[in-house]
Write a protein that holds these residues in place. Sequence first.
Motif, PDB file in Angstrom:
ATOM      1  N   PHE A 284      39.606 -14.168 -18.294  1.00 55.92           N
ATOM      2  CA  PHE A 284      38.397 -14.515 -17.542  1.00 55.92           C
ATOM      3  C   PHE A 284      37.192 -13.759 -18.093  1.00 55.92           C
ATOM      4  CE2 PHE A 284      35.212 -13.627 -14.370  1.00 55.92           C
ATOM      5  CZ  PHE A 284      34.944 -14.881 -13.862  1.00 55.92           C
ATOM      6  N   PHE A 285      37.360 -12.452 -18.304  1.00 55.99           N
ATOM      7  CA  PHE A 285      36.237 -11.633 -18.774  1.00 55.99           C
ATOM      8  C   PHE A 285      35.772 -12.075 -20.156  1.00 55.99           C
ATOM      9  CE2 PHE A 285      34.517  -7.711 -20.746  1.00 55.99           C
ATOM     10  CZ  PHE A 285      33.464  -7.490 -19.858  1.00 55.99           C
ATOM     11  N   LEU A 286      36.722 -12.302 -21.060  1.00 54.24           N
ATOM     12  CA  LEU A 286      36.349 -12.743 -22.404  1.00 54.24           C
ATOM     13  C   LEU A 286      35.665 -14.104 -22.372  1.00 54.24           C
ATOM     14  CD1 LEU A 286      39.528 -11.680 -24.441  1.00 54.24           C
ATOM     15  CD2 LEU A 286      37.296 -10.535 -24.378  1.00 54.24           C
ATOM     16  N   GLY A 287      36.209 -15.022 -21.578  1.00 45.59           N
ATOM     17  CA  GLY A 287      35.607 -16.346 -21.485  1.00 45.59           C
ATOM     18  C   GLY A 287      34.214 -16.298 -20.887  1.00 45.59           C
ATOM     19  N   PHE A 288      34.044 -15.493 -19.874  1.00 46.24           N
ATOM     20  CA  PHE A 288      32.730 -15.411 -19.234  1.00 46.24           C
ATOM     21  C   PHE A 288      31.702 -14.812 -20.176  1.00 46.24           C
ATOM     22  CE2 PHE A 288      29.365 -13.659 -16.670  1.00 46.24           C
ATOM     23  CZ  PHE A 288      29.154 -14.641 -15.723  1.00 46.24           C
ATOM     24  N   LEU A 318      31.488 -27.927 -22.966  1.00 50.38           N
ATOM     25  CA  LEU A 318      32.582 -27.173 -23.570  1.00 50.38           C
ATOM     26  C   LEU A 318      33.514 -26.607 -22.505  1.00 50.38           C
ATOM     27  CD1 LEU A 318      30.548 -25.256 -26.319  1.00 50.38           C
ATOM     28  CD2 LEU A 318      32.083 -27.208 -26.645  1.00 50.38           C
ATOM     29  N   VAL A 319      32.926 -26.112 -21.418  1.00 47.71           N
ATOM     30  CA  VAL A 319      33.735 -25.587 -20.314  1.00 47.71           C
ATOM     31  C   VAL A 319      34.614 -26.682 -19.726  1.00 47.71           C
ATOM     32  CG1 VAL A 319      33.614 -24.697 -17.948  1.00 47.71           C
ATOM     33  CG2 VAL A 319      32.209 -23.682 -19.739  1.00 47.71           C
ATOM     34  N   MET A 320      34.041 -27.868 -19.546  1.00 47.12           N
ATOM     35  CA  MET A 320      34.794 -28.967 -18.944  1.00 47.12           C
ATOM     36  C   MET A 320      35.923 -29.433 -19.850  1.00 47.12           C
ATOM     37  SD  MET A 320      31.766 -31.179 -17.075  1.00 47.12           S
ATOM     38  CE  MET A 320      32.942 -32.369 -16.417  1.00 47.12           C
ATOM     39  N   HIS A 343      44.124 -22.179 -29.490  1.00 49.54           N
ATOM     40  CA  HIS A 343      43.723 -21.224 -30.517  1.00 49.54           C
ATOM     41  C   HIS A 343      42.250 -21.352 -30.886  1.00 49.54           C
ATOM     42  CE1 HIS A 343      48.123 -21.020 -31.028  1.00 49.54           C
ATOM     43  NE2 HIS A 343      47.879 -19.802 -31.467  1.00 49.54           N
ATOM     44  N   ILE A 344      41.532 -22.257 -30.226  1.00 46.59           N
ATOM     45  CA  ILE A 344      40.083 -22.351 -30.407  1.00 46.59           C
ATOM     46  C   ILE A 344      39.434 -21.465 -29.359  1.00 46.59           C
ATOM     47  CG2 ILE A 344      38.085 -23.893 -30.371  1.00 46.59           C
ATOM     48  CD1 ILE A 344      39.928 -26.159 -31.219  1.00 46.59           C
ATOM     49  N   PRO A 345      38.717 -20.407 -29.754  1.00 43.46           N
ATOM     50  CA  PRO A 345      38.230 -19.399 -28.800  1.00 43.46           C
ATOM     51  C   PRO A 345      37.465 -19.951 -27.593  1.00 43.46           C
ATOM     52  CG  PRO A 345      37.912 -18.624 -31.035  1.00 43.46           C
ATOM     53  CD  PRO A 345      38.389 -20.047 -31.146  1.00 43.46           C
ATOM     54  N   LEU A 346      36.645 -20.984 -27.803  1.00 39.46           N
ATOM     55  CA  LEU A 346      35.854 -21.512 -26.698  1.00 39.46           C
ATOM     56  C   LEU A 346      36.717 -22.158 -25.623  1.00 39.46           C
ATOM     57  CD1 LEU A 346      32.867 -23.043 -28.677  1.00 39.46           C
ATOM     58  CD2 LEU A 346      32.805 -21.032 -27.202  1.00 39.46           C
ATOM     59  N   PHE A 347      37.916 -22.620 -25.968  1.00 41.94           N
ATOM     60  CA  PHE A 347      38.804 -23.264 -25.016  1.00 41.94           C
ATOM     61  C   PHE A 347      39.981 -22.377 -24.616  1.00 41.94           C
ATOM     62  CE2 PHE A 347      37.390 -26.936 -27.831  1.00 41.94           C
ATOM     63  CZ  PHE A 347      36.262 -27.188 -27.060  1.00 41.94           C
ATOM     64  N   ILE A 370      43.263 -13.377 -28.268  1.00 45.88           N
ATOM     65  CA  ILE A 370      42.341 -12.357 -27.753  1.00 45.88           C
ATOM     66  C   ILE A 370      41.443 -11.838 -28.876  1.00 45.88           C
ATOM     67  CG2 ILE A 370      42.211 -10.024 -26.791  1.00 45.88           C
ATOM     68  CD1 ILE A 370      44.706 -10.670 -25.168  1.00 45.88           C
ATOM     69  N   ALA A 371      42.037 -11.582 -30.051  1.00 46.02           N
ATOM     70  CA  ALA A 371      41.252 -11.103 -31.195  1.00 46.02           C
ATOM     71  C   ALA A 371      40.212 -12.135 -31.613  1.00 46.02           C
ATOM     72  CB  ALA A 371      42.180 -10.771 -32.359  1.00 46.02           C
ATOM     73  N   ALA A 372      40.606 -13.416 -31.606  1.00 39.45           N
ATOM     74  CA  ALA A 372      39.676 -14.481 -31.993  1.00 39.45           C
ATOM     75  C   ALA A 372      38.526 -14.588 -30.995  1.00 39.45           C
ATOM     76  CB  ALA A 372      40.415 -15.811 -32.090  1.00 39.45           C
ATOM     77  N   GLN A 373      38.823 -14.402 -29.725  1.00 38.06           N
ATOM     78  CA  GLN A 373      37.762 -14.456 -28.719  1.00 38.06           C
ATOM     79  C   GLN A 373      36.806 -13.279 -28.863  1.00 38.06           C
ATOM     80  OE1 GLN A 373      38.987 -15.824 -24.598  1.00 38.06           O
ATOM     81  NE2 GLN A 373      41.012 -15.636 -25.525  1.00 38.06           N
ATOM     82  N   VAL A 374      37.351 -12.098 -29.137  1.00 33.80           N
ATOM     83  CA  VAL A 374      36.493 -10.929 -29.335  1.00 33.80           C
ATOM     84  C   VAL A 374      35.580 -11.146 -30.538  1.00 33.80           C
ATOM     85  CG1 VAL A 374      36.463  -8.474 -29.937  1.00 33.80           C
ATOM     86  CG2 VAL A 374      38.100  -9.318 -28.247  1.00 33.80           C
ATOM     87  N   ALA A 375      36.135 -11.676 -31.624  1.00 33.48           N
ATOM     88  CA  ALA A 375      35.330 -11.953 -32.820  1.00 33.48           C
ATOM     89  C   ALA A 375      34.264 -13.008 -32.521  1.00 33.48           C
ATOM     90  CB  ALA A 375      36.235 -12.429 -33.956  1.00 33.48           C
ATOM     91  N   THR A 376      34.644 -14.018 -31.745  1.00 35.35           N
ATOM     92  CA  THR A 376      33.687 -15.069 -31.390  1.00 35.35           C
ATOM     93  C   THR A 376      32.568 -14.519 -30.527  1.00 35.35           C
ATOM     94  OG1 THR A 376      35.455 -16.723 -31.479  1.00 35.35           O
ATOM     95  CG2 THR A 376      33.444 -17.340 -30.313  1.00 35.35           C
TER      96      THR A 376
END
Length: 409
Positions: A284-288, A318-320, A343-347, A370-376
């Motif tokens: 949740f935190f990474l996505g937000f 993108l959220v939807m 594996h796509i960070p936005l989703f 998680i690593a991909a989201q942090v990089a994104t």
Amino acid sequence: MKQMMTVFGFEFKTFAKSGAFIGITIFMVVLALIGPAIPRVIQFFGDMDIGGERRIAVVDHTGHFAHRVGTYVSPTAGMFRTIEDARAAVADGDYHYAVSIHEDSFTLYITAMGVGALNLENSIALMLRDHHRYTAFADLGIVPAQQEAIFAFFPRSEVMTLSPAGEITEDTAEDFFTNMIFSYVLSFVLYFGLLTGGSYIVTTVVREKSTKTMELLITSCKAGRLMNGKVLGVAAAVLTQILLMVGAAALSMNLFGGLETEGVLGMLDLTFDPYIMGMLVIFFFLGFIMYAFMYAALASTVSRMEDANSIQTLPMMLVMVGFFAAIFGMTNPGALWINVLSHIPLFAPFVMFMRICLGTAALWEVAVSIAAQVATIAVVAFAGGRIYRMGTLMYGNKPRLRDLLAAFR
């Protein structure tokens, strides 16, 4: 850093003190407290047998079903001579349904459509079907005892769940249903969190531009730090909201969980899983954070409140996509398209968490996600900072694509 922390503290307090935030927080905490207690409440009222059994008025035109109605339909069913009398009994409130049964058909009369009526229709249909089969077997010379032996057969079955490594796990249908609920929870929480937090960020940024307040702010604080402080302040407030919800859910699960019963009621019994709850908070935190930077950057490109809604279209689309992919992906969480989207960070905040809940994601996949989201987040924050800096200096006209590209030079 001091400037960013000042903005962080201001945005955190302002958003956390808003009436909408407080109201939603109270609602989420109360819901988290009540949700795990629902199976206990159902069990309590079920044991009390409140409401009794639904009564049905039966008209049997064949004479074959008087002794079968109690087994297939309802032990409190009443037999009537005419359908008019049966319908009158329903109108008087003595019965809830009326049915007229013939050899190969029946007509069910109800006062309102609902699941109970559909289940009753199915029960009566099964009764007529079984009667037809018994009659057909009897015509072939098969005695009732042999018929019962034939109909009593039911194959034993067992469903085994395999881990991503191919090993057999101990997951059951109840575990799947419970984890599916957790997946739904994150999807809705993240969706509505982005609606409230994202809208707040957009409104704040556009208001500061339209009132010329931003001109004063950027004279004492760099644009990038201003944006980071805003995003992290709102994110911290929303994260506090989520932690309160998780804490309330954990308390309620420990108090009311562990219901020893089978069937649907057992599937509704939620037990606290530290791993899934921890992943809920992390994803949740990474996505937000990821989407909040996007909201802030896009909001800085407009100067009027009338344009605030239009610039939210891209992130909300993108959220939807992630939201509905997670919802529909639960029907087949092992599908290739689900694996790709997770594996796509936005989703990933939606889809990867769904896979975690349903046990189809290996630990290395979770770590990579998680690593991909942090990089994104780092990329979006950098790009958003450039756009934000350019947007704070532009008033009146929306920036064109070449203006946005020029911000990265």
